[in-house]
Design a protein around this motif. Structure first.
Motif, PDB file in Angstrom:
ATOM      1  N   SER A  46     -10.808   2.864  13.873  1.00 25.40           N
ATOM      2  CA  SER A  46     -10.472   3.067  12.470  1.00 25.40           C
ATOM      3  C   SER A  46     -11.657   3.634  11.694  1.00 25.40           C
ATOM      4  O   SER A  46     -11.473   4.418  10.769  1.00 25.40           O
ATOM      5  CB  SER A  46      -9.960   1.776  11.830  1.00 25.40           C
ATOM      6  OG  SER A  46     -10.918   0.761  11.893  1.00 25.40           O
ATOM      7  N   LYS A  89       0.517  -1.427  15.915  1.00 32.10           N
ATOM      8  CA  LYS A  89      -0.535  -2.252  16.492  1.00 32.10           C
ATOM      9  C   LYS A  89      -1.831  -2.087  15.725  1.00 32.10           C
ATOM     10  O   LYS A  89      -2.035  -1.088  15.030  1.00 32.10           O
ATOM     11  CB  LYS A  89      -0.721  -1.977  17.979  1.00 32.10           C
ATOM     12  CG  LYS A  89      -1.322  -0.655  18.362  1.00 32.10           C
ATOM     13  CD  LYS A  89      -1.380  -0.541  19.875  1.00 32.10           C
ATOM     14  CE  LYS A  89      -2.715  -0.001  20.327  1.00 32.10           C
ATOM     15  NZ  LYS A  89      -2.844   0.105  21.774  1.00 32.10           N
ATOM     16  N   LYS A  90      -2.668  -3.079  15.880  1.00 28.99           N
ATOM     17  CA  LYS A  90      -3.967  -3.095  15.199  1.00 28.99           C
ATOM     18  C   LYS A  90      -4.902  -2.096  15.877  1.00 28.99           C
ATOM     19  O   LYS A  90      -4.968  -2.013  17.095  1.00 28.99           O
ATOM     20  CB  LYS A  90      -4.553  -4.502  15.280  1.00 28.99           C
ATOM     21  CG  LYS A  90      -5.869  -4.660  14.603  1.00 28.99           C
ATOM     22  CD  LYS A  90      -6.311  -6.110  14.709  1.00 28.99           C
ATOM     23  CE  LYS A  90      -7.797  -6.229  14.547  1.00 28.99           C
ATOM     24  NZ  LYS A  90      -8.262  -7.583  14.781  1.00 28.99           N
ATOM     25  N   GLU A 148      -8.624  -0.813  16.824  1.00 27.08           N
ATOM     26  CA  GLU A 148      -9.939  -1.407  17.050  1.00 27.08           C
ATOM     27  C   GLU A 148     -10.881  -0.918  15.951  1.00 27.08           C
ATOM     28  O   GLU A 148     -10.734   0.214  15.464  1.00 27.08           O
ATOM     29  CB  GLU A 148     -10.469  -0.998  18.428  1.00 27.08           C
ATOM     30  CG  GLU A 148      -9.641  -1.530  19.569  1.00 27.08           C
ATOM     31  CD  GLU A 148      -9.576  -3.054  19.585  1.00 27.08           C
ATOM     32  OE1 GLU A 148     -10.596  -3.706  19.312  1.00 27.08           O
ATOM     33  OE2 GLU A 148      -8.488  -3.590  19.863  1.00 27.08           O
ATOM     34  N   GLU A 181      -9.363  -4.599   8.459  1.00 25.84           N
ATOM     35  CA  GLU A 181      -8.464  -4.252   9.560  1.00 25.84           C
ATOM     36  C   GLU A 181      -7.534  -3.115   9.165  1.00 25.84           C
ATOM     37  O   GLU A 181      -7.048  -3.063   8.040  1.00 25.84           O
ATOM     38  CB  GLU A 181      -7.648  -5.465   9.975  1.00 25.84           C
ATOM     39  CG  GLU A 181      -8.465  -6.552  10.607  1.00 25.84           C
ATOM     40  CD  GLU A 181      -7.622  -7.736  11.046  1.00 25.84           C
ATOM     41  OE1 GLU A 181      -6.472  -7.869  10.603  1.00 25.84           O
ATOM     42  OE2 GLU A 181      -8.132  -8.525  11.843  1.00 25.84           O
ATOM     43  N   LYS A 182      -7.292  -2.245  10.122  1.00 25.38           N
ATOM     44  CA  LYS A 182      -6.360  -1.132   9.944  1.00 25.38           C
ATOM     45  C   LYS A 182      -5.339  -1.189  11.066  1.00 25.38           C
ATOM     46  O   LYS A 182      -5.603  -1.667  12.160  1.00 25.38           O
ATOM     47  CB  LYS A 182      -7.093   0.216   9.993  1.00 25.38           C
ATOM     48  CG  LYS A 182      -8.024   0.454   8.821  1.00 25.38           C
ATOM     49  CD  LYS A 182      -7.239   0.705   7.566  1.00 25.38           C
ATOM     50  CE  LYS A 182      -8.154   1.055   6.419  1.00 25.38           C
ATOM     51  NZ  LYS A 182      -7.418   1.316   5.204  1.00 25.38           N
ATOM     52  N   TYR A 183      -4.165  -0.666  10.768  1.00 28.21           N
ATOM     53  CA  TYR A 183      -3.066  -0.660  11.728  1.00 28.21           C
ATOM     54  C   TYR A 183      -2.539   0.755  11.877  1.00 28.21           C
ATOM     55  O   TYR A 183      -2.630   1.570  10.956  1.00 28.21           O
ATOM     56  CB  TYR A 183      -1.948  -1.593  11.249  1.00 28.21           C
ATOM     57  CG  TYR A 183      -2.430  -3.005  11.103  1.00 28.21           C
ATOM     58  CD1 TYR A 183      -2.361  -3.895  12.156  1.00 28.21           C
ATOM     59  CD2 TYR A 183      -2.991  -3.442   9.901  1.00 28.21           C
ATOM     60  CE1 TYR A 183      -2.827  -5.193  12.033  1.00 28.21           C
ATOM     61  CE2 TYR A 183      -3.463  -4.741   9.762  1.00 28.21           C
ATOM     62  CZ  TYR A 183      -3.378  -5.608  10.834  1.00 28.21           C
ATOM     63  OH  TYR A 183      -3.858  -6.884  10.712  1.00 28.21           O
ATOM     64  N   THR A 227      -1.626  -2.789   6.303  1.00 26.01           N
ATOM     65  CA  THR A 227      -0.950  -3.999   6.770  1.00 26.01           C
ATOM     66  C   THR A 227      -0.106  -3.695   7.997  1.00 26.01           C
ATOM     67  O   THR A 227       0.355  -2.560   8.198  1.00 26.01           O
ATOM     68  CB  THR A 227      -0.026  -4.597   5.687  1.00 26.01           C
ATOM     69  OG1 THR A 227       1.078  -3.705   5.468  1.00 26.01           O
ATOM     70  CG2 THR A 227      -0.768  -4.847   4.381  1.00 26.01           C
ATOM     71  N   LEU A 228       0.101  -4.722   8.797  1.00 23.97           N
ATOM     72  CA  LEU A 228       0.949  -4.595   9.974  1.00 23.97           C
ATOM     73  C   LEU A 228       2.381  -4.277   9.560  1.00 23.97           C
ATOM     74  O   LEU A 228       3.062  -3.485  10.214  1.00 23.97           O
ATOM     75  CB  LEU A 228       0.897  -5.881  10.800  1.00 23.97           C
ATOM     76  CG  LEU A 228       1.728  -5.895  12.078  1.00 23.97           C
ATOM     77  CD1 LEU A 228       1.313  -4.781  13.037  1.00 23.97           C
ATOM     78  CD2 LEU A 228       1.632  -7.248  12.762  1.00 23.97           C
TER      79      LEU A 228
END
Length: 78
Positions: free
Chosen positions: A66, A59-60, A62, A3-5, A35-36
């Motif tokens: 990313s 925000k994250k 999608e 995950e990327k933010y 990280t968030l």
């Protein structure tokens, strides 16, 4: 993929340039965080320098966003 933010920038309709929304970018490529909390910290820094017509939100991203942005950074040598 991990995950990327990012930080989503929103310009209000009261701006001279009109309303708009986009990821915060550096050298034309969205700034990404692992990280968030990192994204929230960057958003807070942006808010400190913003005018009343700008808002910033962490925000994250999608997965497809990313991935595309990561490829762009690699191509640009970042």
């Amino acid at each position: 993929m991990k995950e990327k933010y990012g930080v989503w920038a929103v310009r209000g309709p009261g701006s001279v340039f009109g309303a708009a929304e986009s990821w915060c970018k550096k050298d034309g490529v969205p700034v990404m965080f692992d990280t968030l909390e990192q994204a929230q910290s960057f958003a807070e820094e942006c808010r400190q320098a913003a005018t009343v017509n700008l808002w910033y939100y962490a925000k994250k991203m999608e997965p497809e966003e990313s991935e595309v942005f990561s490829e762009s950074q690699q191509t640009m040598g970042m």
